[in-house]
Design a protein around this motif. Structure first.
Motif, PDB file in Angstrom:
ATOM      1  N   THR A 296     102.847 -81.488  -5.940  1.00 33.79           N
ATOM      2  CA  THR A 296     101.888 -81.492  -4.834  1.00 33.79           C
ATOM      3  C   THR A 296     101.384 -80.105  -4.472  1.00 33.79           C
ATOM      4  N   VAL A 297     102.043 -79.059  -4.982  1.00 37.34           N
ATOM      5  CA  VAL A 297     101.685 -77.696  -4.600  1.00 37.34           C
ATOM      6  C   VAL A 297     101.487 -76.840  -5.848  1.00 37.34           C
ATOM      7  N   GLU A 298     100.437 -76.028  -5.819  1.00 39.86           N
ATOM      8  CA  GLU A 298     100.167 -75.051  -6.884  1.00 39.86           C
ATOM      9  C   GLU A 298     100.411 -73.657  -6.328  1.00 39.86           C
ATOM     10  N   TYR A 299     101.255 -72.896  -7.014  1.00 37.12           N
ATOM     11  CA  TYR A 299     101.496 -71.501  -6.650  1.00 37.12           C
ATOM     12  C   TYR A 299     100.946 -70.594  -7.741  1.00 37.12           C
TER      13      TYR A 299
ATOM     14  N   THR B 247     103.002 -64.205  -3.718  1.00 36.11           N
ATOM     15  CA  THR B 247     102.042 -65.297  -3.828  1.00 36.11           C
ATOM     16  C   THR B 247     100.616 -64.764  -3.737  1.00 36.11           C
ATOM     17  N   LEU B 248      99.801 -65.144  -4.708  1.00 35.50           N
ATOM     18  CA  LEU B 248      98.384 -64.772  -4.726  1.00 35.50           C
ATOM     19  C   LEU B 248      97.520 -65.865  -4.098  1.00 35.50           C
ATOM     20  N   ALA B 249      97.848 -67.116  -4.397  1.00 36.18           N
ATOM     21  CA  ALA B 249      97.091 -68.258  -3.864  1.00 36.18           C
ATOM     22  C   ALA B 249      98.000 -69.477  -3.874  1.00 36.18           C
ATOM     23  N   LYS B 250      97.743 -70.388  -2.953  1.00 34.63           N
ATOM     24  CA  LYS B 250      98.556 -71.593  -2.842  1.00 34.63           C
ATOM     25  C   LYS B 250      97.658 -72.765  -2.507  1.00 34.63           C
ATOM     26  N   ASP B 251      97.829 -73.865  -3.242  1.00 28.58           N
ATOM     27  CA  ASP B 251      97.084 -75.098  -2.979  1.00 28.58           C
ATOM     28  C   ASP B 251      98.086 -76.208  -2.678  1.00 28.58           C
ATOM     29  N   PRO B 252      98.169 -76.646  -1.410  1.00 26.93           N
ATOM     30  CA  PRO B 252      99.131 -77.696  -1.055  1.00 26.93           C
ATOM     31  C   PRO B 252      98.656 -79.103  -1.400  1.00 26.93           C
TER      32      PRO B 252
END
Length: 453
Positions: free
Chosen positions: A111-114, A127-132
């Protein structure tokens, strides 16, 4: 000698009237034809693309045979790896399988992209970007292939059949396919209404029509491995990697380092999948393959470099992986068309070789199959021209954009030049600049074509 295709009760392939066996060097040839009551299709390639296409065409009312050069159905996961199914593919697969609930049990929701910057020398990540709202379900290649294959009638896939050639009838209304039975060295000729090339990036079907079309080497290869901790849940390596990657099990990590980037995620049953993309000169692989097992020396050299680039917890996972293997990463320019003569069509990597960075290859194959099936169902076997034209009009523009996006994303993460942009540096990039790394930016993200609604 027994007629291989006549054993298939669902297909009307028979010996053509008046055709005699023709002597070949070390082989014999048999010819098969069919009645015109129902559309008959031959699919070249028995990987996930070909098996998915068989499901879609059977659902559309076609009779199908799949030719696969591998001599038997895969039973293990020796060179397989993890793959991510998007929401569209997951939905499309459901009607094809006998027990849809099994698909839920063999996949793990991520469910999450790190997106992270990693400095192995300092043992640090940020962390550069996070998509929950990542919304992929990961599965091992062999698990998904087995589920799809075992949901087909057993006689559909002909293992150990190597595609040799194709030719058109004089009126171009049918295709003759020649294949070799690898166990007996016999050849068979199959006449069908439609030939589908689902035979991957090095497609022999595509080569028939585009002999000069070349794949484009990306500039890097991928070291891949899957490690199984199901029999050792108290593994110190497993505990350490989960401590270093706190959301492992529900997230996909993309670590950018000084030497390429790594993808890391868990699979069902305590397996961990990792991929390291590493810039290097184009390798030479034996035979018609882009994947190879590697020597002990090559593996040790990879481990030594990993210790300088990645954090120790990740390096230990790599070191404990049995038989890591190496992929050369390629894509190609758009073919410009996906079908020929109104009876030969390409799907999957045969139609649009793509780098893996958009998690598109398998998803595109499944979507290609579903769209092709619906177009054939809509137009019927007597109107293949309009059916294939509609399929091409739906899939070609999407594939072209997604191939280019995946190429650009890979080059950004590998710190390779991208036209109009400076080389991406994860150590200095701003929060806004890091948004370019996220998979949700891919064109047509989770888009369902209207023909499938």
């Amino acid at each position: 000698m027994q007629n291989t295709l006549s054993r298939n009760p669902n297909l009307s392939f028979e010996l053509a009237a008046g055709v005699k066996e023709k002597p070949h060097t070390h082989a014999r040839t048999r010819t098969h034809t069919h009645t015109q009551m129902k559309g008959k299709a031959v699919i070249v390639g028995g990987s996930i693309a070909g098996i998915s296409c068989a499901h879609a065409l059977i659902a559309a009312g076609w009779e199908v045979v799949v030719l696969e050069k591998t001599t038997a159905a895969p039973t293990g996961c020796a060179t397989g790896a993890g793959l991510g199914l998007d929401t569209v593919s997951f939905k499309l697969i459901q009607p094809w399988i006998k027990q849809p609930e099994v698909l839920d049990r063999m996949t793990l929701p991520l469910t999450v992209e790190y997106e992270q910057a990693t400095d192995g020398s300092k043992n640090s990540t940020r962390t550069l970007a996070k998509d929950p709202n990542f919304n992929f379900k990961v599965v091992h290649w062999s698990d998904l292939h087995r589920l799809l294959y075992e949901s087909l009638p057993s006689e559909v896939v002909l293992w150990g059949h190597l595609f040799l050639s194709l030719s058109m009838s004089e009126d171009k209304s049918s295709v003759k396919v020649v294949a070799k039975l690898l166990q007996t060295n016999e050849t068979v000729e199959i006449v069908c209404d439609l030939l589908v090339g689902a035979d991957g990036s090095l497609s022999s079907v595509r080569k028939h029509f585009l002999p000069d079309h070349k794949l484009r080497y990306s500039g890097y290869c991928a070291w891949r491995g899957v490690i199984d901790y199901s029999d050792n849940e108290n593994s110190e390596t497993l505990k350490a990697i989960k401590k270093a990657y706190l959301d492992l099990g529900k997230s996909c990590y993309f670590d950018l380092g000084s030497e390429g980037h790594v993808v890391l995620h868990e699979l069902i049953n305590r397996r961990i999948n990792w991929v390291w993309y590493l810039n290097q000169q184009e390798p030479t692989f034996e035979r018609n393959s882009l994947t190879t097992k590697v020597s002990h020396e090559m593996i040790e050299n990879m481990y030594e470099l990993a210790e300088k680039v990645w954090i120790p917890e990740l390096v230990k996972v790599m070191r404990e992986t049995k038989e890591p293997f190496l992929n050369a990463i390629y894509d190609s320019e758009s073919l410009g068309q996906l079908y020929w003569n109104n009876n030969v069509v390409l799907i999957g990597d045969a139609a649009h070789p793509i780098t893996p960075h958009g998690a598109r290859s398998t998803n595109m194959s499944i979507l290609d199959s579903a769209v092709l099936g619906k177009c054939l169902e809509k137009w019927g076997p007597q109107n293949l021209g309009p059916a294939l034209e509609e399929y091409q009009s739906i899939r070609l523009p999407v594939a072209k954009e997604q191939v280019l996006f995946s190429r650009r994303l890979g080059r950004i993460k590998q710190r390779l030049p991208v036209s109009g942009h400076e080389i991406f540096d994860p150590t200095t990039a701003s929060e806004e600049e890091c948004k370019v790394l996220q998979l949700k930016n891919i064109p047509y993200h989770n888009g369902m074509p209207s023909i499938l609604m």
